[in-house]
Design an enzyme around this catalytic site. Structure first.
Site, mmCIF file in Angstrom:
data_model
loop_
_atom_site.group_PDB
_atom_site.id
_atom_site.type_symbol
_atom_site.label_atom_id
_atom_site.label_comp_id
_atom_site.label_asym_id
_atom_site.label_seq_id
_atom_site.Cartn_x
_atom_site.Cartn_y
_atom_site.Cartn_z
ATOM 1 N N GLU A 357 40.604 47.312 38.213
ATOM 2 C CA GLU A 357 41.902 47.797 37.747
ATOM 3 C C GLU A 357 41.754 48.558 36.442
ATOM 4 O O GLU A 357 42.518 49.483 36.161
ATOM 5 C CB GLU A 357 42.881 46.630 37.577
ATOM 6 C CG GLU A 357 44.313 47.090 37.312
ATOM 7 C CD GLU A 357 45.338 45.973 37.464
ATOM 8 O OE1 GLU A 357 45.693 45.657 38.605
ATOM 9 O OE2 GLU A 357 45.754 45.409 36.431
ATOM 10 N N HIS A 388 24.220 32.380 52.570
ATOM 11 C CA HIS A 388 24.359 32.235 54.019
ATOM 12 C C HIS A 388 25.299 33.280 54.608
ATOM 13 O O HIS A 388 25.685 33.177 55.770
ATOM 14 C CB HIS A 388 24.862 30.826 54.348
ATOM 15 C CG HIS A 388 23.858 29.758 54.035
ATOM 16 N ND1 HIS A 388 22.896 29.361 54.938
ATOM 17 C CD2 HIS A 388 23.648 29.029 52.913
ATOM 18 C CE1 HIS A 388 22.140 28.413 54.380
ATOM 19 N NE2 HIS A 388 22.587 28.205 53.154
ATOM 20 N N LYS A 512 53.825 49.416 43.803
ATOM 21 C CA LYS A 512 55.085 48.692 43.624
ATOM 22 C C LYS A 512 56.279 49.572 44.002
ATOM 23 O O LYS A 512 57.223 49.117 44.656
ATOM 24 C CB LYS A 512 55.222 48.225 42.171
ATOM 25 C CG LYS A 512 54.231 47.146 41.742
ATOM 26 C CD LYS A 512 54.446 46.803 40.274
ATOM 27 C CE LYS A 512 53.439 45.781 39.776
ATOM 28 N NZ LYS A 512 53.632 45.488 38.335
#
Length: 549
Positions: A357, A388, A512
């Site tokens: 960000e 893994h 937004k």
């Protein structure tokens, strides 16, 4: 002058052609003091850069680049309150949140350290009331459960820290259980409310603007839940069951949170840097206010190092410059963060926001497109799980990846002798052995293995994947504060070199706005519907069709 045209950049480009031909195994063979030369300590942190694909000349050239970009002056600007957040025309003073009470920092004619400690004192008062069972719900029963509602920086920092410091239980005689809710679809909150008692639950609403739709939607749901389950008035619910944390006291008041239940921070605190402010309230609830102050002290310790150490020995600066070396000169654009301690499970997610960000930008400070790479893709996982999962790609894949290995050197050493403590210590040693072994194989490949004739090609490992190893003496509040501030200052240093603003997030803001428009269309706004693309309209129509059946 364009960054790539600078003399310092050109010299690094030429130097990289030499380094690309060298393998880390060869570098270690040629320099027997390499492990000492590229290792640094700051209080409780030890950082080993020796498995990075660098030689002494590399750091000399990189620090020359940093000086040519005026890094030392830009560091002073950050700490002195200059408007380093240029596009929003304000300072970025998260470091001030960690200043001791006796220090002073004047901003706009006012000592902001006084304001900071005034809010910390208010936070301490609220924490103590809860720890002493003096904070009570509408029925008079003491609060036992605290639900922190936030998103992004208002969630990731406190959540990560509380998990990291789970070995530090609340010292109060009335311990509390702290929960976190961030998802906007209501699923987290719905599952949580099933097991909580309304009369004993406090909701903390954390939002810088106090206008974030998903946070406020969860807050409204929480308020309605108490009212419906307890048959009490909205006023009584808000008075006894809600605390607000924001830079917008007016919006908190409009929501109905009374003034003495409001905690404040400031517009110059970026959301992803806000855990040092009263956004850290749930941290203090879990570990106690004195330990929260230790967390601040650890970050302040790294602040002082960043501000005063010469570039050649400045750990955040070196970490940033080596990152730039990997990204811009060795063409590595993937960065894995690999903690070898389950308590640091959320640390990679925290860094994803902090770094991507901040520095995920394509626009320079003079509003031109960059012609070089900036922030890499950050991802990570607890080391054993990662081994893994995606370590196969790290060891034998086609992508070049830089890695940060993070682990505490000691754990369980101070546990009182009790059944199982020795087993736990052995498990910690097992985790460390995996951490060190993986960084070794990534660096040296087949050279790290016993020589065996006729090894099939599919069992070969090329190595030469660069990594940094960060050891904390122990995972204490102080050491964690150092670690987080280390990465904060790394981000700022890289932004200075890349000539970008790390303190705004217009991409987030656009999301937004677009979400609000889409929500309006879902609610029947036909004017906005006409502006939609056909793909989004198809998705909306499919959704509305299912809701009507």
């Amino acid at each position: 002058m364009d960054l790539k045209q600078s003399t310092e950049w050109q010299r690094l480009t030429e130097h990289s052609k030499q380094i690309e031909k060298k393998h880390l195994y060869e570098m270690f063979q040629q320099d027997k003091q390499r492990h000492e030369r590229f290792s640094f300590r700051n209080e409780d942190l030890f950082i080993d850069f020796s498995k990075q694909r660098i030689v002494p000349e590399t750091l000399t050239l990189l620090t020359n680049l940093a000086r040519s970009k005026g890094l030392e002056g830009k560091i002073d600007d950050l700490f002195e309150g200059q408007h380093v957040n240029t596009f929003e025309d304000r300072p970025a003073l998260h470091s001030a949140l960690r200043l001791p009470k006796h220090r002073s920092l004047i901003l706009d004619g006012q000592d902001i350290v006084d304001d900071i400690h005034s809010q910390l004192t208010h936070m301490e008062h609220l924490v103590n009331r809860l720890h002493r069972a003096q904070a009570r719900g509408h029925s008079g029963r003491p609060i036992r459960n605290v639900v922190h509602i936030g998103v992004g920086g208002s969630d990731l920092g406190p959540l990560m820290t509380n998990r990291a410091l789970c070995d530090y239980p609340c010292p109060a005689s009335h311990p509390l259980e702290v929960f976190f809710v961030s998802s906007m679809d209501g699923s987290q909150l719905s599952l949580l409310l099933r097991k909580l008692e309304p009369a004993e639950t406090l909701f903390v609403i954390a939002s810088k603007s106090f206008t974030t739709l998903d946070t406020l939607a969860n807050a409204e749901t929480a308020k309605d839940w108490i009212m419906e389950r307890s048959n009490v008035s909205e006023e009584l619910v808000l008075q006894n069951h809600f605390i607000g944390i924001s830079a917008n006291p007016q919006k908190m008041t409009e929501f109905g949170i009374r003034e003495d239940n409001q905690l404040l921070f400031w517009e110059w605190v970026g959301g992803r840097y806000s855990m040092w402010s009263c956004i850290g309230f749930p941290i203090a609830l879990q570990i106690g206010f004195p330990r929260f102050c230790e967390l601040l002290a650890g970050a302040h310790c790294m602040d002082e190092h960043f501000r005063s150490a010469p570039l050649e020995k400045n750990i955040p600066v070196l970490m940033a410059l080596i990152g730039i070396w990997n990204i811009n000169f060795l063409d590595i654009h993937a960065h894995a963060v690999l903690p070898y301690d389950g308590r640091l499970a959320r640390f990679p997610a925290y860094l994803e926001q902090l770094e991507m960000e901040s520095n995920g930008k394509h626009t320079t400070l003079d509003q031109k497109n960059v012609d070089y790479s900036t922030c890499p893709i950050i991802w990570g996982e607890i080391g054993p799980n990662a081994q893994h999962a995606f370590y196969q790609l790290l060891h034998q894949g086609t992508e070049k990846v830089m890695c940060d290995f993070i682990a505490p050197a000691r754990r369980y050493n101070d546990i009182e002798e009790q059944k199982g403590s020795e087993i736990l210590r052995k498990q910690h040693i097992l985790a460390l052995s995996n951490c060190f072994a993986q960084s070794r194989v990534l660096a040296f490949g087949d050279h790290a293995l016993p020589k065996v004739d006729d090894v099939p090609y599919y069992k070969r490992y090329s190595g030469n994947q660069p990594s940094t190893t960060i050891l904390l003496d122990e995972l204490t509040p102080f050491a964690l504060g150092q670690l987080i501030a280390l990465y904060e200052h790394k981000v700022y240093t890289q932004s200075v070199i890349w000539n970008i603003n790390p303190f705004d997030q217009w991409g987030v803001e656009l999301g937004k706005i677009m979400a609000g428009e889409t929500l309006a269309v879902l609610h029947g706004n036909h004017f906005l519907k006409e502006q939609m693309d056909m793909s989004t309209l198809k998705l909306i129509n499919e959704t509305l069709g299912l809701q009507d059946t």
